[in-house]
Write a protein that holds these residues in place. Structure first.
Motif, PDB file in Angstrom:
ATOM      1  N   ILE A   1       0.837  -1.206   0.000  1.00  0.00           N
ATOM      2  CA  ILE A   1       0.000   0.000   0.000  1.00  0.00           C
ATOM      3  C   ILE A   1       0.869   1.253   0.000  1.00  0.00           C
ATOM      4  CG2 ILE A   1      -1.740   1.277   1.285  1.00  0.00           C
ATOM      5  CD1 ILE A   1      -2.776  -1.390   2.338  1.00  0.00           C
ATOM      6  N   LEU A   2       1.932   1.257   0.816  1.00  0.00           N
ATOM      7  CA  LEU A   2       2.789   2.436   0.897  1.00  0.00           C
ATOM      8  C   LEU A   2       3.531   2.680  -0.417  1.00  0.00           C
ATOM      9  CD1 LEU A   2       4.227   1.942   4.509  1.00  0.00           C
ATOM     10  CD2 LEU A   2       2.520   3.591   3.762  1.00  0.00           C
ATOM     11  N   GLU A   3       3.953   1.635  -1.091  1.00  0.00           N
ATOM     12  CA  GLU A   3       4.630   1.799  -2.379  1.00  0.00           C
ATOM     13  C   GLU A   3       3.680   2.399  -3.418  1.00  0.00           C
ATOM     14  OE1 GLU A   3       6.176  -1.982  -3.433  1.00  0.00           O
ATOM     15  OE2 GLU A   3       7.703  -2.004  -1.846  1.00  0.00           O
ATOM     16  N   SER A   4       2.447   1.979  -3.402  1.00  0.00           N
ATOM     17  CA  SER A   4       1.489   2.506  -4.366  1.00  0.00           C
ATOM     18  C   SER A   4       1.122   3.959  -4.077  1.00  0.00           C
ATOM     19  CB  SER A   4       0.224   1.641  -4.370  1.00  0.00           C
ATOM     20  OG  SER A   4      -0.403   1.691  -3.099  1.00  0.00           O
ATOM     21  N   LEU A   5       1.279   4.412  -2.811  1.00  0.00           N
ATOM     22  CA  LEU A   5       0.952   5.796  -2.453  1.00  0.00           C
ATOM     23  C   LEU A   5       2.094   6.759  -2.748  1.00  0.00           C
ATOM     24  CD1 LEU A   5      -0.806   5.290   1.016  1.00  0.00           C
ATOM     25  CD2 LEU A   5      -1.895   5.675  -1.191  1.00  0.00           C
ATOM     26  N   GLU A   6       3.263   6.243  -3.058  1.00  0.00           N
ATOM     27  CA  GLU A   6       4.446   7.094  -3.198  1.00  0.00           C
ATOM     28  C   GLU A   6       4.312   8.136  -4.305  1.00  0.00           C
ATOM     29  OE1 GLU A   6       7.678   8.740  -1.846  1.00  0.00           O
ATOM     30  OE2 GLU A   6       6.650   7.052  -0.912  1.00  0.00           O
ATOM     31  N   PRO A   7       3.692   7.814  -5.460  1.00  0.00           N
ATOM     32  CA  PRO A   7       3.533   8.887  -6.481  1.00  0.00           C
ATOM     33  C   PRO A   7       2.578  10.001  -6.062  1.00  0.00           C
ATOM     34  CG  PRO A   7       3.344   6.707  -7.452  1.00  0.00           C
ATOM     35  CD  PRO A   7       3.290   6.503  -5.975  1.00  0.00           C
ATOM     36  N   LYS A   8       1.835   9.795  -4.973  1.00  0.00           N
ATOM     37  CA  LYS A   8       0.895  10.798  -4.462  1.00  0.00           C
ATOM     38  C   LYS A   8      -0.181  11.155  -5.488  1.00  0.00           C
ATOM     39  CE  LYS A   8       4.276  12.817  -1.286  1.00  0.00           C
ATOM     40  NZ  LYS A   8       4.945  14.038  -0.829  1.00  0.00           N
ATOM     41  N   LYS A   9      -0.651  10.132  -6.169  1.00  0.00           N
ATOM     42  CA  LYS A   9      -1.729  10.321  -7.132  1.00  0.00           C
ATOM     43  C   LYS A   9      -2.832   9.315  -6.855  1.00  0.00           C
ATOM     44  CE  LYS A   9       1.188  12.115 -10.863  1.00  0.00           C
ATOM     45  NZ  LYS A   9       1.634  11.919 -12.266  1.00  0.00           N
ATOM     46  N   LEU A  10      -4.058   9.678  -7.248  1.00  0.00           N
ATOM     47  CA  LEU A  10      -5.191   8.783  -7.057  1.00  0.00           C
ATOM     48  C   LEU A  10      -5.060   7.558  -7.956  1.00  0.00           C
ATOM     49  CD1 LEU A  10      -8.151  11.324  -6.894  1.00  0.00           C
ATOM     50  CD2 LEU A  10      -7.029  10.184  -4.986  1.00  0.00           C
ATOM     51  N   PHE A  11      -5.505   6.406  -7.451  1.00  0.00           N
ATOM     52  CA  PHE A  11      -5.504   5.175  -8.228  1.00  0.00           C
ATOM     53  C   PHE A  11      -6.613   4.287  -7.691  1.00  0.00           C
ATOM     54  CE2 PHE A  11      -2.877   4.580  -4.553  1.00  0.00           C
ATOM     55  CZ  PHE A  11      -3.130   3.282  -4.128  1.00  0.00           C
TER      56      PHE A  11
END
Length: 774
Positions: free
Chosen positions: A304-314
């Motif tokens: 989850i933290l890796e996916s939040l790194e770009p700071k964009k909605l997904f």
């Protein structure tokens, strides 16, 4: 719309910060926050799909993950919110032998399946391994935690001083018990942000916005804790979410707690720290042992933290964490026994639905009933009646609230009127200040700066308004006694009144003028000010000179005839050849008393004049024992007590020595003693001479008429007499106490007075003691 439920514990602070700082809107996510008292209600609402997200205990999430449920009823992990350096606290330091085996204890916990419950359970097992303790764990909302903790049957509580600030006043077992369980420096995963199954299935992008906002809030908290001057908290009002905390300023509580800097708020959690607590433990529903290998993937937030790194909605549904949503091995609850009767099953479903409605604030929700007398219908009728009663009580409270709101509105109107009146009063005060006949200046009590001077003051000194803003009161007063007496910047809690006669002040043109100063403390807004009055003393000095010149001339003119009168009177009294009758002798005695009194008054006026003129050419300063002087004064003036019911108390310590003029000291004693006799019709007069450190105390006490407290500060003024019928009857000039004060100060001493109207007065003279070599 994402509905997030939280409790009023500080563990949910990141969610509150994200809401207050607008981080949810920043990531295009519409969020509403609801505060619910207990984690159990949040879990029920998540399972039913009534809310989209909420704060739940980590251990409760683990239990939910091992149950067989559909994807819609599962609870999905989002981010870790709070990690606790937990310890066990109690009201007292109990030992193993202090615990009674026959007594039942309880321990408050935020949720039965929580880290707090596991730690308390393991702590008691390790602290008292041979003593079985009867302990009941009570699910307790945060606002009732302290109340339950203070009950006698409460054994203690497992928590930390940030979640439970009151614990700092009680015993922490970490300080004196060597148990690895509580002495570790590692943090235990306490609570996390969880999502409902319906939210994940239907609102994948909104869920990612919630995760991004909460992660940013945690970063904000940790960055602010390292910067004490951070201003990011100034616009936040957090009290509505944490009303039970006693600290007035919640931001100070957060900043002052060292746990914030240690990183208790974290979006990642180490599940291995739970291994000592989960060892040999099982949950009451699933009845399964949870080992470290089984729970490690459940509290792994790395994906989850890796996916939040770009700071964009997904879309979070693309992550395996939200596709599996639970443990690989599921267990059937062993204690849940649903009945086979359809009526009972439907009743349970309906009750559950109504309960969830009420939790969400829908208080009008009811159960459907019919006209039958079946048991389930009776229960529905009773439940509806209970809800109606609850709503009736709630409606009454709403009416009371409405009345209070009306009252508040009225008070606000009155407050507005008071503000207008206050403004008018301020303008009126400013007008009176500016055009007062007295020269007045306002001075800051902290710094001594002159804040403002009125028209009369500016005319007197020549300074303009601009000049005054650059000056302090000490710049214009030519004296070193101002600052020590006023103590600028200190002792501001007490009121100050000070009069300083004969002070020279510096004018703008460089010349000086003599004035009498009067300082009075006033409170304007939250700060203290001094109001200083300047009165030129040239006219006063001239009046005093003429007055004393007149007194001196009159006294000298009266002294010669009085000497002749007393000489002839003494001749008549001692001539035995004259045929005096008893009546003649009484007349001579009255003449003698009044002649002595008149001589005493003349001597007082002469002494006042010589003291004023500082004419001491004929005075001899010597070291003497005051006791003989006091005894002579008592002997010479005892006739004044004839005809009165007065008792005497004499306590004179001999062998003490003072420096001064005998006659002046006799004047001090005479005036105090004569006043005590004059103003005491019956009762007691005491004269006490004692030793106190490096001083000698002379105390003259009476049980006479006393002194009116309104005139206590004026009795030492020259020619002042208290306006009363008793004073008019007794008579006097008002010079005695003035002479006493001037003579005492001349000897380097002080005089103090205590008096109660109708009960008497006590005058205490403190004079430096002289040590003589024997």
């Amino acid at each position: 719309m994402i509905n997030i439920c939280i409790t009023s514990r500080l563990s949910c602070l990141p969610i509150v910060i994200a809401h207050k700082k607008g981080y949810f809107e920043e990531f295009d996510t519409d969020v509403t926050l609801h505060v619910i008292t207990h984690h159990k209600a949040i879990l029920a609402l998540l399972e039913a799909g009534r809310i989209e997200a909420g704060e739940i205990p980590s251990i409760a999430y683990l239990q939910e993950s091992f149950l067989k449920k559909s994807k819609l009823k599962r609870v999905y992990k989002g981010l870790m919110l709070y990690r606790s350096p937990m310890s066990f606290y109690s009201r007292f330091r109990f030992r193993q032998e202090d615990i009674s085996r026959n007594k039942g204890y309880f321990i408050p916990v935020p949720h039965y399946n929580s880290v707090e419950r596991l730690l308390a359970e393991k702590f008691l097992e390790e602290y008292a391994p041979k003593t079985p303790i009867k302990v009941r764990f009570m699910d307790t909302p945060s606002f009732l935690e302290e109340k339950e903790f203070l009950k006698p049957s409460c054994l203690g509580i497992a928590s930390d001083q940030l979640l439970s600030p009151f614990l700092k006043n009680y015993h922490d077992f970490k300080d004196d018990v060597n148990l690895p369980l509580i002495n570790t420096e590692e943090f235990l995963p306490s609570t996390l942000l969880a999502f409902s199954g319906e939210c994940i299935q239907k609102m994948g992008r909104d869920a990612s916005g919630v995760l991004l906002a909460v992660k940013k809030a945690i970063d904000f908290i940790n960055e602010s804790s390292l910067n004490a001057n951070s201003k990011g908290w100034d616009d936040l009002n957090l009290s509505q979410y944490f009303p039970h905390l006693r600290t007035a300023d919640l931001k100070n509580l957060i900043f002052s707690n060292p746990l914030i800097k240690r990183g208790v708020y974290s979006y990642d959690g180490n599940s291995d720290n739970l291994a000592p607590l989960l060892k040999d433990s099982y949950f009451r529903v699933i009845r399964r042992v949870l080992d470290a290998d089984a729970i490690r993937p459940l509290l792994d937030f790395s994906e989850i933290l890796e996916s939040l790194e770009p700071k964009k909605l997904f879309d979070v549904r693309k992550l395996s964490s939200f596709q599996e949503g639970g443990a690989k091995q599921q267990h059937t609850p062993s204690l849940i026994n649903y009945r086979k009767l359809n009526a009972v099953r439907h009743l349970i479903v309906d009750l559950n639905s109504v309960a969830l409605d009420i939790l969400q604030g829908k208080f009008q929700s009811r159960l459907n009933t019919d006209e039958t007398l079946l048991l389930d219908n009776r229960v529905k009728v009773l439940v509806n009646a209970m809800i109606d009663s609850f709503n009736a009580t709630l409606e009454l409270q709403r009416e009371e609230i409405a009345e209070l709101e009306n009252l508040i509105s009225i008070l606000e109107i009155k407050l507005d009127r008071s503000a207008v009146d206050l403004q008018y009063s301020e303008e009126k005060y400013r007008y009176l200040f500016e055009f007062s006949r007295e020269a007045i200046a306002l001075v800051d009590a902290d710094t001594g700066n002159i804040l403002e001077g009125n028209h009369q003051f500016r005319n007197l000194t020549g300074y303009t308004r601009g000049d005054l803003t650059k000056l302090t009161i000490e710049d214009i007063i030519i004296s070193e006694q101002i600052a020590p007496q006023l103590k600028f910047g200190t002792d501001l809690s007490q009121d100050t009144m000070l009069s300083l006669p004969d002070i020279d002040i510096l004018l703008k043109d460089g010349s000086t003028i003599g004035v009498d100063l009067s300082f009075a403390s006033i409170l304007l807004s939250p700060k203290k000010r001094y109001q200083v009055q300047f009165r030129p003393n040239l006219d006063r000095k001239e009046q005093e000179r003429l007055q004393h010149e007149f007194i001196s001339n009159v006294s000298h003119e009266l002294r010669s005839p009085m000497t002749n009168i007393r000489g002839y009177l003494e001749f008549f009294k001692t001539d035995t050849a004259l045929p005096y009758t008893t009546e003649h002798k009484n007349m001579l005695e009255v003449i003698d008393k009044n002649a002595k009194r008149l001589s005493f008054l003349i001597e007082n006026m002469l002494k006042l004049t010589t003291s004023r003129e500082k004419d001491e050419k004929d005075d001899v300063v010597e070291i003497f024992d005051p006791v003989p002087v006091i005894e002579d004064v008592i002997h010479m003036n005892s006739h004044l007590a004839k005809g009165k019911s007065i008792e005497w108390e004499l306590s004179l310590k001999k062998g003490l020595f003072i420096r001064g003029i005998r006659f002046e000291f006799s004047q001090i004693v005479t005036n105090l003693y004569v006043n005590a006799l004059k103003y005491t019709l019956k009762g007691k007069v005491s004269i006490i001479l004692s030793e106190n450190a490096n001083h000698i105390d002379l105390t003259v006490k009476d049980t006479g008429i006393g002194i009116d407290p309104n005139f206590k500060n004026q009795i030492f003024d020259r020619f002042f007499r208290i306006p009363s019928a008793d004073n008019k009857r007794i008579g006097g000039t008002g010079l005695g106490l003035s002479i006493v004060k001037s003579l005492v100060e001349k000897m380097g001493g002080e005089i103090f007075v205590e008096s109660k109207l109708g009960e008497g007065s006590t005058f205490r003279v403190v004079i430096p003691k002289v040590v003589t070599s024997s």
